[in-house]
Design an enzyme around this catalytic site. Structure first.
Site, PDB file in Angstrom:
ATOM      1  N   LYS A 259      -1.823  -9.751 -12.751  1.00  0.00           N
ATOM      2  CA  LYS A 259      -2.956  -9.205 -13.508  1.00  0.00           C
ATOM      3  C   LYS A 259      -3.094  -7.708 -13.238  1.00  0.00           C
ATOM      4  CE  LYS A 259      -5.759 -13.413 -13.797  1.00  0.00           C
ATOM      5  NZ  LYS A 259      -7.035 -14.059 -13.402  1.00  0.00           N
ATOM      6  N   PHE A 260      -2.893  -7.338 -11.994  1.00  0.00           N
ATOM      7  CA  PHE A 260      -2.949  -5.935 -11.592  1.00  0.00           C
ATOM      8  C   PHE A 260      -1.915  -5.126 -12.374  1.00  0.00           C
ATOM      9  CE2 PHE A 260      -0.912  -2.766  -8.829  1.00  0.00           C
ATOM     10  CZ  PHE A 260      -1.980  -1.914  -8.594  1.00  0.00           C
TER      11      PHE A 260
ATOM     12  N   ASP B 213       0.848  -1.193   0.000  1.00  0.00           N
ATOM     13  CA  ASP B 213       0.000   0.000   0.000  1.00  0.00           C
ATOM     14  C   ASP B 213       0.885   1.245   0.000  1.00  0.00           C
ATOM     15  OD1 ASP B 213      -1.778   2.124   0.680  1.00  0.00           O
ATOM     16  OD2 ASP B 213      -3.157   0.662   1.560  1.00  0.00           O
TER      17      ASP B 213
END
Length: 239
Positions: free
Chosen positions: A218-219, A144
């Site tokens: 995928k991100f 994050d």
């Protein structure tokens, strides 16, 4: 979706200021497949948190280099790495139980035996369970970024954390980070470059091309389509 690794703030001596929080393995909404994986495969691949240091040879049933991945999300790229390198041992840590369940399901489907997973606070695991000088690689992919300025101190990559990782790496071991947030990449570079004992493996002393060992998520593929950049950093323990 970002991997949300719980990262405490630190006091002036680098000790984590603990928040009172317990992690329940069943937290979060689980699909039936994830619930099945937790019930059936956790006893084989799951590792409960302990105050005592872990013996990796006992945990994996063999002596082999150990890679620790912090915040593996749903585990797809981790399982791909594990399958591609059967000669190595992997320990993955993720605080979200649906991700742990998904990872266990994938690992079972792929038939890998060189993976163990935990559902706990990564910083506490590093402090209590990981012996010093024991890891060949630590991986932290897409943590994050806490992009708001007032939240920057919540970023897991801070000097005390990077020094903690350094102490757990073997001499010659590598801390590999990746982020799609340029400001966080710059922050990582600044933190890592300030610590004696790390050597930047970048020829230009900043970022490295994505190594073949790190699968594209995928991100990340979606980010590439949208024109987003990704920055990889690799630092070796040299002293």
């Amino acid at each position: 979706m970002k991997n949300d690794v719980i990262s405490p703030e630190f006091d002036e001596n680098g000790r984590p200021l603990r928040r009172i929080r317990s992690f329940v393995r069943r937290q979060g909404r689980l699909t039936k497949g994830q619930e099945h994986a937790l019930e059936n495969y956790w006893p084989v691949m799951g590792v409960e948190f302990s105050e005592a240091p872990v013996d990796f040879a006992t945990l994996f049933g063999r002596e082999a280099p150990v890679t620790l991945e912090i915040g593996f999300g749903m585990g797809a790229s981790l399982v791909a790495m594990v399958k591609a390198r059967p000669e190595q041992n992997f320990l993955g840590i993720e605080v979200h139980s649906p991700g742990v369940g998904a990872c266990l399901a994938s690992a079972h489907e792929e038939g890998v035996e060189n993976l163990r997973v935990m559902c706990h606070d990564a910083v506490e695991v590093l402090h209590k369970m990981i012996p010093d000088n024991s890891l060949s690689m630590v991986q932290l992919f897409f943590p994050d970024p806490w992009h708001k300025a007032r939240h920057n101190k919540r970023r897991i990559v801070q000097v005390p954390f990077a020094e903690l990782v350094l102490s757990k790496l073997k001499l010659g071991g590598v801390f590999h980070m990746a982020t799609d947030w340029e400001a966080y990449a710059e922050h990582m570079l600044e933190v890592m470059s300030s610590i004696d004992g790390y050597k930047n493996l970048s020829e230009s002393n900043d970022y490295v091309p994505r190594p073949e060992s790190r699968p594209v998520t995928k991100f990340e593929q979606r980010g590439h389509r949208l024109g987003h950049g990704v920055w990889d950093l690799m630092f070796e323990r040299v002293k």
